[in-house]
Design a protein around this motif. Structure first.
Motif, PDB file in Angstrom:
ATOM      1  N   ALA A   1     -17.385   2.435  17.122  1.00 47.03           N
ATOM      2  CA  ALA A   1     -15.979   2.114  17.337  1.00 47.03           C
ATOM      3  C   ALA A   1     -15.544   1.028  16.363  1.00 47.03           C
ATOM      4  N   THR A   2     -16.392  -0.003  16.210  1.00 44.49           N
ATOM      5  CA  THR A   2     -16.055  -1.079  15.269  1.00 44.49           C
ATOM      6  C   THR A   2     -15.950  -0.539  13.855  1.00 44.49           C
ATOM      7  N   GLN A   3     -16.937   0.300  13.538  1.00 46.72           N
ATOM      8  CA  GLN A   3     -16.938   0.904  12.202  1.00 46.72           C
ATOM      9  C   GLN A   3     -15.657   1.674  11.959  1.00 46.72           C
ATOM     10  N   GLU A   4     -15.266   2.383  13.019  1.00 43.93           N
ATOM     11  CA  GLU A   4     -14.072   3.217  12.875  1.00 43.93           C
ATOM     12  C   GLU A   4     -12.841   2.356  12.655  1.00 43.93           C
ATOM     13  N   VAL A   5     -12.773   1.246  13.403  1.00 42.58           N
ATOM     14  CA  VAL A   5     -11.634   0.334  13.229  1.00 42.58           C
ATOM     15  C   VAL A   5     -11.626  -0.192  11.803  1.00 42.58           C
ATOM     16  N   GLN A   6     -12.827  -0.547  11.322  1.00 41.05           N
ATOM     17  CA  GLN A   6     -12.923  -1.061   9.949  1.00 41.05           C
ATOM     18  C   GLN A   6     -12.472  -0.021   8.943  1.00 41.05           C
ATOM     19  N   LEU A   7     -12.944   1.204   9.184  1.00 37.61           N
ATOM     20  CA  LEU A   7     -12.601   2.307   8.283  1.00 37.61           C
ATOM     21  C   LEU A   7     -11.099   2.513   8.270  1.00 37.61           C
ATOM     22  N   ASN A   8     -10.506   2.458   9.459  1.00 38.72           N
ATOM     23  CA  ASN A   8      -9.056   2.611   9.549  1.00 38.72           C
ATOM     24  C   ASN A   8      -8.332   1.519   8.798  1.00 38.72           C
ATOM     25  N   GLU A   9      -8.851   0.297   8.906  1.00 39.65           N
ATOM     26  CA  GLU A   9      -8.218  -0.824   8.209  1.00 39.65           C
ATOM     27  C   GLU A   9      -8.321  -0.640   6.702  1.00 39.65           C
ATOM     28  N   THR A  10      -9.529  -0.237   6.257  1.00 40.94           N
ATOM     29  CA  THR A  10      -9.718   0.002   4.817  1.00 40.94           C
ATOM     30  C   THR A  10      -8.771   1.089   4.345  1.00 40.94           C
ATOM     31  N   LEU A  11      -8.689   2.110   5.148  1.00 42.81           N
ATOM     32  CA  LEU A  11      -7.824   3.234   4.799  1.00 42.81           C
ATOM     33  C   LEU A  11      -6.382   2.762   4.676  1.00 42.81           C
ATOM     34  N   ALA A  12      -5.934   1.989   5.674  1.00 44.10           N
ATOM     35  CA  ALA A  12      -4.555   1.505   5.642  1.00 44.10           C
ATOM     36  C   ALA A  12      -4.338   0.634   4.414  1.00 44.10           C
ATOM     37  N   HIS A  13      -5.333  -0.213   4.128  1.00 49.01           N
ATOM     38  CA  HIS A  13      -5.224  -1.107   2.974  1.00 49.01           C
ATOM     39  C   HIS A  13      -5.120  -0.319   1.680  1.00 49.01           C
ATOM     40  N   LEU A  14      -5.983   0.704   1.582  1.00 42.60           N
ATOM     41  CA  LEU A  14      -5.975   1.527   0.377  1.00 42.60           C
ATOM     42  C   LEU A  14      -4.659   2.261   0.235  1.00 42.60           C
ATOM     43  N   LYS A  15      -4.153   2.737   1.370  1.00 45.18           N
ATOM     44  CA  LYS A  15      -2.895   3.468   1.319  1.00 45.18           C
ATOM     45  C   LYS A  15      -1.793   2.566   0.794  1.00 45.18           C
ATOM     46  N   THR A  16      -1.766   1.336   1.310  1.00 48.55           N
ATOM     47  CA  THR A  16      -0.740   0.396   0.865  1.00 48.55           C
ATOM     48  C   THR A  16      -0.873   0.122  -0.619  1.00 48.55           C
ATOM     49  N   GLU A  17      -2.119  -0.101  -1.036  1.00 48.65           N
ATOM     50  CA  GLU A  17      -2.341  -0.384  -2.454  1.00 48.65           C
ATOM     51  C   GLU A  17      -1.863   0.780  -3.308  1.00 48.65           C
ATOM     52  N   SER A  18      -2.217   1.982  -2.861  1.00 51.17           N
ATOM     53  CA  SER A  18      -1.827   3.181  -3.597  1.00 51.17           C
ATOM     54  C   SER A  18      -0.316   3.279  -3.706  1.00 51.17           C
ATOM     55  N   GLU A  19       0.373   3.037  -2.586  1.00 50.20           N
ATOM     56  CA  GLU A  19       1.837   3.121  -2.591  1.00 50.20           C
ATOM     57  C   GLU A  19       2.447   2.087  -3.528  1.00 50.20           C
ATOM     58  N   THR A  20       1.917   0.848  -3.449  1.00 43.09           N
ATOM     59  CA  THR A  20       2.443  -0.230  -4.297  1.00 43.09           C
ATOM     60  C   THR A  20       2.295   0.111  -5.766  1.00 43.09           C
ATOM     61  N   LEU A  21       1.116   0.609  -6.115  1.00 42.09           N
ATOM     62  CA  LEU A  21       0.862   0.979  -7.508  1.00 42.09           C
ATOM     63  C   LEU A  21       1.831   2.039  -7.974  1.00 42.09           C
ATOM     64  N   LYS A  22       2.051   3.037  -7.105  1.00 41.79           N
ATOM     65  CA  LYS A  22       2.936   4.132  -7.484  1.00 41.79           C
ATOM     66  C   LYS A  22       4.349   3.634  -7.726  1.00 41.79           C
ATOM     67  N   THR A  23       4.802   2.738  -6.845  1.00 41.73           N
ATOM     68  CA  THR A  23       6.159   2.209  -7.006  1.00 41.73           C
ATOM     69  C   THR A  23       6.261   1.440  -8.317  1.00 41.73           C
ATOM     70  N   LYS A  24       5.251   0.612  -8.579  1.00 42.90           N
ATOM     71  CA  LYS A  24       5.240  -0.174  -9.827  1.00 42.90           C
ATOM     72  C   LYS A  24       5.281   0.754 -11.022  1.00 42.90           C
ATOM     73  N   LEU A  25       4.489   1.826 -10.943  1.00 35.45           N
ATOM     74  CA  LEU A  25       4.406   2.786 -12.042  1.00 35.45           C
ATOM     75  C   LEU A  25       5.762   3.410 -12.303  1.00 35.45           C
ATOM     76  N   GLU A  26       6.455   3.800 -11.236  1.00 35.76           N
ATOM     77  CA  GLU A  26       7.774   4.400 -11.404  1.00 35.76           C
ATOM     78  C   GLU A  26       8.749   3.410 -12.019  1.00 35.76           C
ATOM     79  N   GLU A  27       8.634   2.137 -11.634  1.00 37.28           N
ATOM     80  CA  GLU A  27       9.503   1.099 -12.209  1.00 37.28           C
ATOM     81  C   GLU A  27       9.251   0.964 -13.703  1.00 37.28           C
ATOM     82  N   GLU A  28       7.958   0.923 -14.079  1.00 33.55           N
ATOM     83  CA  GLU A  28       7.619   0.790 -15.498  1.00 33.55           C
ATOM     84  C   GLU A  28       8.155   1.955 -16.306  1.00 33.55           C
ATOM     85  N   ARG A  29       7.951   3.163 -15.731  1.00 26.91           N
ATOM     86  CA  ARG A  29       8.415   4.359 -16.422  1.00 26.91           C
ATOM     87  C   ARG A  29       9.928   4.330 -16.597  1.00 26.91           C
ATOM     88  N   ALA A  30      10.627   3.852 -15.566  1.00 29.18           N
ATOM     89  CA  ALA A  30      12.091   3.877 -15.608  1.00 29.18           C
ATOM     90  C   ALA A  30      12.644   2.889 -16.636  1.00 29.18           C
TER      91      ALA A  30
END
Lengths: 459, 369
Positions: free
Chosen positions: B18-47
């Motif tokens: 259960a702890t592992q799963e919570v950790q995995l979920n947190e990592t996943l959420a963190h990665l998702k946020t990072e991915s989204e942020t990068l994508k937004t930055k990329l679109e800004e640079e391109r624009a």
């Protein structure tokens, strides 16, 4: 648990999206202000309300989408073929006639997307109703399917017949006009979801694409890398497209035609003969193209040959030879790489080599190091160095040279083939030797060429 | 906006898990946020560098006149849906493959069939002509890409000389020889592309990064000849370095599967065709989408695209049986061609640009000029 975008009941996203778009068109057609004018339509002795003519449908589509009649007819026909509009006269024939033929909108209840997937049970009930209502109303293929269903879902047959009777009884209590409409709607639905044999199955969408993998790393890495790359302003890039298209416009047979004629249109292969790999005199357009870019020159066998002649005069032919040998390594058989790399080293890179090429020391050192463990790309850096050397130095001088200018002056501009006085006389279409052969003559092909008008092409 | 999906094993009964799963979920959420942020930055640079639209730059270009293209040849002989075709370098021969497993080599000019092979699988979705003209490659539901040397000996059974080159773990969607008969590039429903040595069948390089089936690919016509582009069901078009296997550029603006990708003749851009009924143009130097070719009346997906020789015209084969011809610079639809009686599944312009060929689910191929 995997989060998946599974469309309802198995309809693939592509199908759903097409249905939704067609449904939008339908809604627009039925818009009270901008939609279609509808009228009552007389069908034998019954008056059917809210009908429209094929002609009306096409006119509306033309105005709404600013398209020509042929396209409107095609689009409208798609709406009929997918069951969003059905014909009142000749209901089994799902075509759109551009005349006064009456059509109606299918009720959303009977949209394929609403009731997906059509069930065996419903089909059985439908056929049972037809069978009960009027003996002999079932067409041959329907009779076959009916008996097949009877075998397959025999255990629920009582239910099927009961349902059929119930529905028939309920419909008898409707007004005649409503009853006819309902029958037409239901028939149209089944013509699409269970098409008669020989009729195109509109719901055939090919292979499913079910695969969806979970990967997270690539996206972040790629984005990070992408942020760091150098980009060029749009105005510069886009100007490049305009220039390129302009430069090549005269060379684009579909845009400008080609001289003497386009073989596909005139059946005359002169254009191909004149532009074969090696000809005594090349065409002017072809020689002009050599000046567009270094790559153009090198990709043309004759161009490359001419350039080699020029380099020989300048005593720098080893550069082109080297480049060609490197190409062989890059694109050749894996098994020959080691052997070829050795040859290239011996002939071009070794101190005192017969055709030594002038590479900067950094690249040379890196290449020599790489040769110790030869692989397909070991010559890449050296090859690129020599390529750009030729491109920046020898190539521009070649274009200014007498050798090139004379070639251009000598080059032939073909005369346009005069159109035949008798347009129905078709030229013989001659076959050509297949590149697959190794010396065997194409004699047996000639017997079929030219006389072969039954092979399926039509004018 | 696409989300990264993770497959988690469900077993919350054990506390550590259960702890592992919570950790995995947190990592996943963190990665998702990072991915989204990068994508937004990329679109800004391109624009930032997008200072003008293509059709604006093209205002000064002369408009195209009336367009007349007709079917000049109809090739009949397949017994089922035609799925793919490719031109021979001799500008008149073609190879085509169909749902019933048949691969046919035609002299399209005379409409004669020259070779025919029956594959041991159905749905042969990919076929390609070797640069030498001496062989063809094909594959599909067998998950493989096989090379058949073409022999003119009528008694020889082509299937006997068949050579299995590529092996994927799902269907083969596309294949292409590189600059010689010695290497083949493939894309597959297993989400990868791969480069193979024909002689040995050895895998030279594999390309990972698509999140779903890869449906198409095209080799870049560049001076250095080291890149290719692929398109897939993840709506992404990826540009790859053939040497390193790395994805060097990625574009994600389509709203549905990308069925076809094709380089602009200069190699500075590529076009794509998608189930979202649009074709799009991506500029590699600007690193962005620069044009969308769409019309409200075009509802059905694009199965295949190709440019005319000068790159001024873009031809698209559609699932509503038509071919739409687009003015690449101005973004307008120049012409619509009718003729096929079912989906157009494949479309290629001939090597010298004198015509283009379409293959259709109506069992035929047509040459248009």
């Amino acid at each position: 648990m995997t989060i998946n975008t599974l469309a309802k009941g198995g309809l693939q996203p592509e199908q759903m999206s097409c249905f939704r778009k067609m449904e939008k068109v339908l809604v627009a057609m039925q818009d009270p202000d901008m939609g279609m004018k509808m009228r009552n339509q007389r069908l034998l002795i019954t008056v059917i309300p809210h009908a429209m003519t094929g002609h009306d449908i096409i006119t509306w589509l033309i105005q709404k989408y600013h398209i020509c009649e042929e396209e409107a007819l095609h689009l409208g026909e798609m709406l009929v073929k997918y069951g969003y509009i059905y014909p009142l006269k000749e209901p089994r024939c799902l075509v759109l006639r551009p005349d006064e033929s009456p059509y109606r909108f299918q009720t959303p209840y009977f949209w394929t997307s609403t009731r997906w997937p059509a069930s065996e049970l419903d089909y059985a009930i439908y056929l049972a109703k037809k069978n009960i209502r009027k003996q002999g109303e079932l067409v041959e293929y329907e009779k076959e399917r009916y008996s097949l269903l009877h075998k397959r879902i025999n255990h629920t047959w009582d239910f099927v017949v009961m349902q059929a009777r119930e529905q028939l009884r309920a419909s008898k209590q409707r007004r005649k006009a409503d009853r006819i409409v309902l029958e037409c709607q239901e028939q149209a639905y089944w013509l699409i979801n269970r098409p008669p044999p020989g009729v195109q199955n509109m719901l055939d969408w090919g292979l499913e694409r079910p695969n969806n993998f979970s990967t997270r790393v690539p996206l972040i890495e790629t984005s990070r890398r992408a942020l760091g790359r150098n980009r060029v302003k749009s105005s510069i890039c886009l100007e490049g497209f305009v220039k390129y298209s302009e430069q090549y416009q005269n060379h684009d047979p579909i845009m400008q035609g080609c001289l003497p004629s386009n073989p596909w249109i005139s059946d005359d292969i002169a254009y191909w003969t004149m532009n074969s790999e090696i000809v005594p005199v090349p065409t002017r357009l072809r020689v002009e193209r050599w000046s567009f870019s270094f790559m153009e020159l090198l990709s043309d066998a004759m161009g490359r040959r001419e350039f080699m002649t020029y380099l020989e005069k300048e005593f720098s032919a080893e550069n082109l030879h080297f480049w060609q040998e490197c190409e062989e390594i890059r694109h050749g058989e894996s098994s020959k790489i080691i052997e070829k790399v050795e040859d290239v080293y011996k002939n071009f890179l070794a101190p005192g080599a017969a055709r030594w090429v002038n590479i900067d020391s950094k690249t040379m050192d890196k290449t020599l190091e790489g040769i110790k463990r030869p692989h397909r790309f070991v010559m890449d850096d050296a090859q690129m160095h020599i390529y750009f050397l030729m491109k920046k130095d020898s190539y521009p001088r070649y274009l200014k040279s007498d050798l090139y200018k004379n070639m251009l002056a000598k080059a032939v501009v073909p005369q346009e083939t005069k159109k035949s006085v008798f347009p129905f006389m078709r030229r013989q279409r001659h076959s050509s030797p297949s590149p697959a052969q190794a010396g065997a003559p194409a004699a047996e092909e000639d017997g079929r060429a030219g006389t072969n008008s039954a092979a399926g092409s039509h004018f | 906006v696409p989300v990264q999906y993770i497959v988690l094993k469900r077993s919350p009964l054990i506390p550590e898990m259960a702890t592992q799963e919570v950790q995995l979920n947190e990592t996943l959420a963190h990665l998702k946020t990072e991915s989204e942020t990068l994508k937004t930055k990329l679109e800004e640079e391109r624009a930032k560098l997008h200072d003008v639209e293509l059709h604006q730059v093209a205002e000064k270009v002369e408009a195209l006149g009336q367009f007349v293209m007709k079917t000049r040849r109809t090739l009949k002989g397949h017994g089922n849906k035609v799925l793919c075709m490719d031109w021979c370098k001799d500008k008149r021969r073609i190879v085509s493959s169909s749902q019933d497993g048949k691969v046919i080599v035609w002299d399209a000019f005379t409409t004669n069939k020259e070779h025919a092979v029956t594959m041991p699988c159905t749905w042969v979705m990919a076929c390609a002509y070797a640069p030498s003209g001496c062989a063809v490659a094909c594959g599909g539901l067998d998950n493989k890409c096989s090379v058949y040397p073409l022999s003119l000996d009528k008694n020889e059974n082509l299937a006997a000389k068949k050579k299995s080159v590529a092996m994927h773990t799902n269907y083969l969607s596309a294949c292409s020889f590189t600059n010689s008969d010695m290497q083949i590039l493939t894309s597959s429903g297993d989400g990868t592309c791969a480069l193979w040595d024909v002689e040995s069948g050895q895998l030279l390089q594999s390309f990972h990064g698509h999140a779903a089936d890869v449906l198409c690919l095209d080799l870049a016509p560049s001076e250095t000849g080291n890149t290719f582009v692929s398109g897939g069901c993840d709506k992404k078009a990826n540009v790859w370095d053939m040497r390193s296997g790395q994805c060097i550029q990625s574009f994600e603006t389509h709203e549905s599967d990308i069925n076809s990708v094709r380089y602009y003749p200069s190699g500075d851009a590529f076009a794509s065709g998608s189930d979202d009924a649009t074709c799009r143009l991506y500029d590699l130097r600007a690193d962005r989408e620069v044009a969308i070719y769409s019309k409200e009346s075009i509802i059905f997906g694009v199965s295949s695209v190709d440019f005319s020789l000068s790159g001024r015209l873009l031809f698209g084969g559609y699932n509503d049986y038509t071919i739409n011809v687009w003015d690449v610079l101005k973004g307008t639809r120049v012409s619509i061609l009718f003729g096929h009686e079912n989906r157009v599944s494949t479309l290629r312009v001939s090597p010298d640009g004198t015509a283009f060929c379409t293959g259709s689910w109506d069992h035929t191929l047509r040459i248009w000029a």
